[in-house]
Design a protein around this motif. Structure first.
Motif, PDB file in Angstrom:
ATOM      1  N   MET A  57     -21.602 -67.700  -8.601  1.00 42.86           N
ATOM      2  CA  MET A  57     -20.958 -66.946  -9.508  1.00 42.86           C
ATOM      3  C   MET A  57     -19.740 -67.681 -10.106  1.00 42.86           C
ATOM      4  N   LEU A  58     -19.285 -67.996 -11.387  1.00 40.53           N
ATOM      5  CA  LEU A  58     -18.138 -68.553 -11.869  1.00 40.53           C
ATOM      6  C   LEU A  58     -17.819 -67.744 -12.919  1.00 40.53           C
ATOM      7  N   ALA A  59     -16.615 -66.933 -12.617  1.00 40.69           N
ATOM      8  CA  ALA A  59     -15.968 -66.047 -13.458  1.00 40.69           C
ATOM      9  C   ALA A  59     -15.401 -66.818 -14.992  1.00 40.69           C
ATOM     10  N   PRO A  60     -15.717 -66.489 -16.096  1.00 42.97           N
ATOM     11  CA  PRO A  60     -15.223 -67.359 -17.311  1.00 42.97           C
ATOM     12  C   PRO A  60     -13.695 -66.729 -17.403  1.00 42.97           C
ATOM     13  N   SER A  61     -12.763 -67.289 -18.024  1.00 44.88           N
ATOM     14  CA  SER A  61     -11.530 -67.022 -18.240  1.00 44.88           C
ATOM     15  C   SER A  61     -11.401 -65.961 -19.204  1.00 44.88           C
ATOM     16  N   ALA A  62     -10.180 -65.248 -19.243  1.00 47.20           N
ATOM     17  CA  ALA A  62      -9.939 -64.241 -20.276  1.00 47.20           C
ATOM     18  C   ALA A  62     -10.063 -64.914 -21.805  1.00 47.20           C
ATOM     19  N   ALA A  63      -9.596 -66.235 -21.799  1.00 49.13           N
ATOM     20  CA  ALA A  63      -9.832 -66.727 -23.111  1.00 49.13           C
ATOM     21  C   ALA A  63     -11.131 -66.780 -23.647  1.00 49.13           C
ATOM     22  N   ALA A  64     -12.186 -66.968 -22.674  1.00 44.92           N
ATOM     23  CA  ALA A  64     -13.508 -67.020 -23.080  1.00 44.92           C
ATOM     24  C   ALA A  64     -14.048 -65.860 -23.428  1.00 44.92           C
ATOM     25  N   ILE A  65     -13.561 -64.906 -23.060  1.00 46.05           N
ATOM     26  CA  ILE A  65     -14.132 -63.502 -23.274  1.00 46.05           C
ATOM     27  C   ILE A  65     -13.254 -62.663 -24.450  1.00 46.05           C
ATOM     28  N   LEU A  89     -22.076 -64.794 -15.992  1.00 48.11           N
ATOM     29  CA  LEU A  89     -21.448 -63.737 -15.999  1.00 48.11           C
ATOM     30  C   LEU A  89     -20.998 -63.414 -17.546  1.00 48.11           C
ATOM     31  N   GLN A  90     -20.974 -64.368 -18.621  1.00 44.34           N
ATOM     32  CA  GLN A  90     -20.530 -64.460 -19.917  1.00 44.34           C
ATOM     33  C   GLN A  90     -21.079 -63.354 -20.743  1.00 44.34           C
ATOM     34  N   PRO A  91     -22.236 -62.945 -20.603  1.00 47.19           N
ATOM     35  CA  PRO A  91     -22.880 -61.837 -21.419  1.00 47.19           C
ATOM     36  C   PRO A  91     -22.366 -60.602 -21.160  1.00 47.19           C
ATOM     37  N   VAL A  92     -22.581 -60.201 -19.690  1.00 45.18           N
ATOM     38  CA  VAL A  92     -22.153 -58.933 -19.296  1.00 45.18           C
ATOM     39  C   VAL A  92     -20.691 -58.740 -19.337  1.00 45.18           C
ATOM     40  N   LEU A  93     -19.551 -59.593 -19.350  1.00 41.19           N
ATOM     41  CA  LEU A  93     -18.408 -59.345 -19.633  1.00 41.19           C
ATOM     42  C   LEU A  93     -17.961 -59.281 -20.863  1.00 41.19           C
ATOM     43  N   SER A  94     -18.868 -60.121 -21.807  1.00 41.32           N
ATOM     44  CA  SER A  94     -18.578 -59.940 -23.064  1.00 41.32           C
ATOM     45  C   SER A  94     -18.875 -58.460 -23.938  1.00 41.32           C
ATOM     46  N   ASP A  95     -20.071 -58.010 -23.036  1.00 42.96           N
ATOM     47  CA  ASP A  95     -20.666 -56.564 -23.398  1.00 42.96           C
ATOM     48  C   ASP A  95     -19.700 -55.522 -23.202  1.00 42.96           C
ATOM     49  N   HIS A  96     -18.656 -55.854 -22.112  1.00 44.49           N
ATOM     50  CA  HIS A  96     -17.750 -54.689 -21.777  1.00 44.49           C
ATOM     51  C   HIS A  96     -16.169 -55.147 -22.251  1.00 44.49           C
ATOM     52  N   LYS A  97     -16.195 -55.975 -23.213  1.00 50.00           N
ATOM     53  CA  LYS A  97     -14.773 -56.482 -23.371  1.00 50.00           C
ATOM     54  C   LYS A  97     -13.605 -55.616 -23.938  1.00 50.00           C
ATOM     55  N   ASP A  98     -14.310 -54.374 -24.603  1.00 54.02           N
ATOM     56  CA  ASP A  98     -13.675 -53.421 -25.008  1.00 54.02           C
ATOM     57  C   ASP A  98     -12.882 -52.409 -23.899  1.00 54.02           C
ATOM     58  N   GLU A  99     -13.556 -52.795 -22.784  1.00 57.48           N
ATOM     59  CA  GLU A  99     -12.839 -52.268 -21.293  1.00 57.48           C
ATOM     60  C   GLU A  99     -11.808 -52.993 -20.924  1.00 57.48           C
ATOM     61  N   TYR A 100     -11.220 -52.267 -19.771  1.00 57.09           N
ATOM     62  CA  TYR A 100     -10.003 -52.851 -19.020  1.00 57.09           C
ATOM     63  C   TYR A 100     -10.746 -54.022 -17.966  1.00 57.09           C
ATOM     64  N   ILE A 101     -10.982 -55.101 -18.341  1.00 60.70           N
ATOM     65  CA  ILE A 101     -11.785 -56.020 -17.384  1.00 60.70           C
ATOM     66  C   ILE A 101     -10.916 -57.054 -17.054  1.00 60.70           C
ATOM     67  N   TYR A 102     -10.002 -57.558 -17.654  1.00 59.23           N
ATOM     68  CA  TYR A 102      -8.881 -58.696 -17.396  1.00 59.23           C
ATOM     69  C   TYR A 102      -7.682 -57.972 -17.408  1.00 59.23           C
ATOM     70  N   GLY A 113     -13.652 -55.307 -13.920  1.00 54.04           N
ATOM     71  CA  GLY A 113     -14.537 -56.481 -14.443  1.00 54.04           C
ATOM     72  C   GLY A 113     -15.361 -57.139 -13.096  1.00 54.04           C
ATOM     73  N   ALA A 114     -14.437 -57.101 -11.793  1.00 55.00           N
ATOM     74  CA  ALA A 114     -15.399 -57.473 -10.826  1.00 55.00           C
ATOM     75  C   ALA A 114     -16.553 -56.588 -10.535  1.00 55.00           C
ATOM     76  N   TYR A 115     -16.435 -55.409 -11.028  1.00 61.86           N
ATOM     77  CA  TYR A 115     -17.676 -54.434 -10.750  1.00 61.86           C
ATOM     78  C   TYR A 115     -18.758 -54.799 -11.627  1.00 61.86           C
ATOM     79  N   TYR A 116     -18.484 -55.215 -12.517  1.00 57.47           N
ATOM     80  CA  TYR A 116     -19.697 -55.623 -13.774  1.00 57.47           C
ATOM     81  C   TYR A 116     -20.260 -56.844 -13.108  1.00 57.47           C
ATOM     82  N   ALA A 117     -19.494 -57.981 -12.764  1.00 58.44           N
ATOM     83  CA  ALA A 117     -19.961 -58.988 -12.183  1.00 58.44           C
ATOM     84  C   ALA A 117     -20.786 -58.647 -10.854  1.00 58.44           C
TER      85      ALA A 117
END
Length: 401
Positions: free
Chosen positions: A157-165, A200-213, A224-228
């Motif tokens: 699992m490689l978490a994308p940066s906030a810039a990618a989300i 992880l890009q799809p799931v984090l993008s799906d929740h980007k309106d939440e406080y994930i970064y 954000g870690a929980y969604y991953a």
């Protein structure tokens, strides 16, 4: 005669004062620096700047025994840095500089940090550094070797940066690294050698309106870690950690690593959340590739850290070489990680009886002896992509034997 000389001296002094009155800026600057110098002498030196998260230079000494032009030059270089680090009101001056730059000059970056919308801060990452063009292929090769040696057990699992989300929150026209292309390269390599890659890009993008970064820090939040973590559970057929069954504690006023560099005057502090868990953590002193016999036992969090500037270091007591967590599930998992995993790993207590955690920054050996001794059911490699491409130690995961 003496009376005449006295009046002449007084007149000369008054003339000099009137002359200085024609240069008010010079007078003000002179008095200002005299006051600053006096305050510096009266103010004790600080060992550390909490707001910048850095150690401050201490007063250097000049050795007469080894006196030379080189030592003299080194002394003046160190003394210049000492004066800058120990100037009275340093934190205020830095904040004032940030205020002028961002409001008067409308700068969109400070200290190498991009200042984006929604008060978000991003590292200025335009392309791979020259060193990363060497470490990235080497780290991919290490994953390939690990996956080939332990087929069916390695999960990456490689978490994308906030810039990618949040590309829409970047300053207009800011060039950013194309992480997706590199992540696809890693995925192809890992899966070709029998490992599993969790995108992880799809799931984090799906929740980007939440406080994930975090806004002021380079990590993802506990949410954000929980969604991953949920993505890993779905992949491995695990029942996720039930957040509603545990007490969530919020810690306010967290200023992270990006803020330490940018020091913007109007930064919005972050909130750290952690779950109260009774599980024990053992931190080992690593002396070899085998499992140490003894270690120091504690809870999952260094609670005192939540009262300091570096609050994120409370998770798992920081980045220890080898740790073990006693979980509530079944089986064993080995986690190879950077600090992104520190807020992720507590969730695994719901699924495994034993969670061993290795951080190669403080673990100087290969893994085969450790894996053979413990018989792990799964191996999880969890990094942010940003640290994965630059990590000079991850190659150890690819060492056989």
């Amino acid at each position: 005669m003496m009376e005449h000389d006295k009046h002449a001296a007084q007149g000369s002094f008054g003339a000099r004062l009137r002359a200085l009155g024609r240069y008010p800026v010079l007078v003000f600057c002179t008095l200002f620096f005299v006051v600053i110098f006096a305050l510096n002498l009266a103010t004790p030196d600080r060992a550390r700047s909490e707001l910048e998260n850095k150690t401050l230079t201490q007063r250097p000494t000049l050795s007469l025994e080894n006196f030379s032009a080189q030592t003299l030059n080194s002394f003046f270089t160190s003394y210049t840095q000492y004066v800058k680090d120990q100037v009275v009101g340093r934190d205020t001056w830095i904040s004032l500089q940030s205020l002028v730059e961002t409001t008067l000059f409308q700068k969109t970056q400070s200290g190498g940090i991009l200042l984006g919308d929604e008060k978000m801060m991003f590292p200025r990452t335009f392309s791979l550094l020259s060193s990363e063009t060497r470490t990235l292929p080497r780290n991919i090769a290490a994953l390939e070797s690990l996956a080939a040696r332990y087929p069916g057990k390695v999960n990456v699992m490689l978490a994308p940066s906030a810039a990618a989300i949040y590309p829409e929150n970047l300053p207009a026209g800011a060039p950013v690294l194309d992480e997706a292309a590199y992540l696809a390269q890693v995925q192809q390599a890992v899966e070709a050698d029998g490992g599993r890659f969790v995108d992880l890009q799809p799931v984090l993008s799906d929740h980007k309106d939440e406080y994930i970064y975090y806004r002021t820090d380079h990590h993802w939040t506990t949410l954000g870690a929980y969604y991953a973590y949920n993505e890993l559970c779905e992949l491995l057929g695990l029942t996720p950690f039930d957040r509603s069954a545990h007490t969530a504690v919020e810690v306010e006023n967290f200023y992270g690593t990006h803020y330490s560099k940018a020091r913007t005057w109007n930064a919005q502090p972050d909130t750290i959340t952690y779950y109260e868990l009774p599980n024990t953590l053992t931190i080992y002193t690593v002396t070899g590739p085998q499992m140490p016999e003894t270690g120091t036992q504690s809870g999952l969090y260094d609670l005192e850290k939540f009262d300091t500037y570096d609050k994120y270091a409370a998770f798992l007591w920081g980045n220890n070489g080898l740790s073990r967590i006693e979980g509530d599930g079944e089986g064993r998992i080995l986690v190879l990680k950077d600090s992104y995993a520190n807020s992720f790993v507590p969730y695994l207590t719901a699924n495994y009886a034993q969670i061993d955690v290795v951080d190669f920054r403080n673990y100087n050996y290969g893994l085969d002896a450790l894996i053979e001794q413990n018989g792990y059911d799964q191996i999880l490699v969890l990094y942010s992509f940003d640290s994965f491409k630059a990590d000079p130690y991850l190659y150890r995961a690819g060492i056989e034997g």
